[in-house]
Design a protein around this motif. Sequence first.
Motif, PDB file in Angstrom:
ATOM      1  N   SER A  70      25.364  49.778  25.847  1.00 13.90           N
ATOM      2  CA  SER A  70      26.413  50.198  26.585  1.00 13.90           C
ATOM      3  C   SER A  70      27.784  49.976  25.882  1.00 13.90           C
ATOM      4  O   SER A  70      28.726  50.659  26.198  1.00 13.90           O
ATOM      5  N   VAL A  71      27.992  49.034  24.872  1.00 14.16           N
ATOM      6  CA  VAL A  71      28.856  48.780  23.964  1.00 14.16           C
ATOM      7  C   VAL A  71      29.096  49.723  22.883  1.00 14.16           C
ATOM      8  O   VAL A  71      30.030  50.484  22.631  1.00 14.16           O
ATOM      9  N   SER A  72      27.856  49.639  22.286  1.00 12.33           N
ATOM     10  CA  SER A  72      27.765  50.511  20.933  1.00 12.33           C
ATOM     11  C   SER A  72      27.939  52.043  21.176  1.00 12.33           C
ATOM     12  O   SER A  72      28.371  52.863  20.395  1.00 12.33           O
ATOM     13  N   ASP A  73      27.427  52.552  22.194  1.00 10.37           N
ATOM     14  CA  ASP A  73      27.374  54.103  22.344  1.00 10.37           C
ATOM     15  C   ASP A  73      28.576  54.711  22.913  1.00 10.37           C
ATOM     16  O   ASP A  73      28.744  55.863  23.006  1.00 10.37           O
ATOM     17  N   TYR A  74      29.591  53.960  23.307  1.00 11.47           N
ATOM     18  CA  TYR A  74      30.928  54.412  23.668  1.00 11.47           C
ATOM     19  C   TYR A  74      31.779  54.735  22.495  1.00 11.47           C
ATOM     20  O   TYR A  74      31.672  54.013  21.588  1.00 11.47           O
ATOM     21  N   ARG A  75      32.214  55.830  22.567  1.00 11.78           N
ATOM     22  CA  ARG A  75      33.323  56.248  21.390  1.00 11.78           C
ATOM     23  C   ARG A  75      34.782  56.088  21.957  1.00 11.78           C
ATOM     24  O   ARG A  75      35.113  56.791  22.728  1.00 11.78           O
ATOM     25  N   PRO A  76      35.481  55.370  21.341  1.00 15.06           N
ATOM     26  CA  PRO A  76      36.897  54.981  21.864  1.00 15.06           C
ATOM     27  C   PRO A  76      37.731  56.310  21.592  1.00 15.06           C
ATOM     28  O   PRO A  76      37.523  57.221  20.770  1.00 15.06           O
ATOM     29  N   VAL A 108      31.523  44.767  19.643  1.00 16.63           N
ATOM     30  CA  VAL A 108      30.252  44.751  18.961  1.00 16.63           C
ATOM     31  C   VAL A 108      29.880  43.291  18.429  1.00 16.63           C
ATOM     32  O   VAL A 108      28.617  42.993  18.434  1.00 16.63           O
ATOM     33  N   ASP A 109      30.853  42.738  17.609  1.00 12.03           N
ATOM     34  CA  ASP A 109      30.636  41.353  17.155  1.00 12.03           C
ATOM     35  C   ASP A 109      30.164  40.563  18.118  1.00 12.03           C
ATOM     36  O   ASP A 109      29.344  39.584  17.664  1.00 12.03           O
ATOM     37  N   GLN A 110      30.894  40.586  19.325  1.00 11.07           N
ATOM     38  CA  GLN A 110      30.562  39.439  20.296  1.00 11.07           C
ATOM     39  C   GLN A 110      28.835  39.699  20.741  1.00 11.07           C
ATOM     40  O   GLN A 110      28.289  38.477  21.196  1.00 11.07           O
ATOM     41  N   VAL A 111      28.409  40.806  21.192  1.00 10.58           N
ATOM     42  CA  VAL A 111      27.308  41.132  21.437  1.00 10.58           C
ATOM     43  C   VAL A 111      26.247  40.483  20.411  1.00 10.58           C
ATOM     44  O   VAL A 111      25.268  40.104  20.783  1.00 10.58           O
ATOM     45  N   ALA A 112      26.607  40.590  18.958  1.00  5.05           N
ATOM     46  CA  ALA A 112      25.630  40.041  17.932  1.00  5.05           C
ATOM     47  C   ALA A 112      25.799  38.505  18.192  1.00  5.05           C
ATOM     48  O   ALA A 112      24.749  38.073  17.906  1.00  5.05           O
ATOM     49  N   VAL A 113      26.937  38.029  18.442  1.00  4.42           N
ATOM     50  CA  VAL A 113      27.119  36.471  18.638  1.00  4.42           C
ATOM     51  C   VAL A 113      26.086  36.076  19.586  1.00  4.42           C
ATOM     52  O   VAL A 113      25.300  35.022  19.548  1.00  4.42           O
ATOM     53  N   ALA A 114      26.395  36.768  20.826  1.00  2.30           N
ATOM     54  CA  ALA A 114      25.249  36.368  21.843  1.00  2.30           C
ATOM     55  C   ALA A 114      23.937  36.522  21.719  1.00  2.30           C
ATOM     56  O   ALA A 114      22.996  35.737  21.913  1.00  2.30           O
ATOM     57  N   ASP A 115      23.452  37.980  20.795  1.00  4.14           N
ATOM     58  CA  ASP A 115      22.147  37.999  20.506  1.00  4.14           C
ATOM     59  C   ASP A 115      21.622  36.841  19.401  1.00  4.14           C
ATOM     60  O   ASP A 115      20.667  36.046  19.682  1.00  4.14           O
TER      61      ASP A 115
END
Length: 257
Positions: free
Chosen positions: A139-145, A158-165
Motif C-alpha cells: 500500500s505504501v510502496s505502490d503509490y506514486r507521489p 517506506v523506511d518505517q515499514v522496513a523498521v516494522a518488518d
Amino acid sequence: MSEWLVLSIAMAAACAVVLTIVVINNRRIGDDDDPSETPDVIEYMTMMIGVVYAIVLGLAIAGVWEGRSAAQESVRQEAQALHEVSARAEVWPADVRARIRADVDAYVSHVVDTEWRTMADRGELTEEGTALLERVRRSVSDYRPADAHEGDAYQPMVDQVAVADDARSARAENAGATMPGVVWFGLITGALITVGLIFTLQIRRTFRELLLAGLFSALIAFLLFLIWAFDAPFGRGISATPDPFLNLFPHIEGLGG
C-alpha cells in the motif's frame, strides 16, 4: 493453571520435602550424636558450592531478563514504526490514506488479538500476520507521489515499514523459550545438590533450623520459577505485553476484548 499457583505449589512442595527429610533423618540420629563434629572441610565445601550456584542463578536470571527486555523493545519499535506510517500518510490523498491506515489497523488487530496467542502457545508467528504486513508494504510502496510535498513523506514511510518488518523478525526470534535444555539440567541438578548439602551440616529439629531450611528451599524454588517465567518472553505470566500497540492504536481491541 495460574503461574502464581504453580509457584506456590513448588515452594510449598520444596519446603515440605526438605522438612520431611530433616525430621525423618533426625529421628535416626542417636542421642550421643554431636553436631559440632561436622568437619570444617564440609562446611567450607557447602559454602563454596552455594556461592557458585548463586552466581549461576544470577547469570541465568540476568540472561532471561535481558531476553524479555529485548522482546519488549522489539514490540515497541514495531508499534512505533507502524504508528509513524499511519501518521505520515496524512499528506497523501484521502483514499490512499484510508487504505494505508486500514491495512495498518488490520495488521495491528491481528497481532494483538490472534498472533499474540499463537506466540504464547506455539512460540511462532502466523502466516496471516506476515501477509498483512506485506499488504501494508504494498500500500505504501505502490503509490506514486503527485508532488514534492507528498514525495517528502514517501521514503520515510517506506523506511518505517522496513523498521516494522525488522522488529517483527526480532519478535519472531524471541517468541520461543531462550534457555537451552542443558542449562535447565544444570540449574535443577545444582538446586538438588545445594539443598541436599544442608543435610551434611547435621541440622536439628529446632524451630530456628527448620525455619531456615524451609526458607532456603523455598528461595531456590522461587528463583527457578523466576527463570522459568522469564524464559519465554511472550508465553508466560511475567512476559512482554502488547501495550505499545494498544497505546499507539487505542481504537484496536486488546486481548480478549
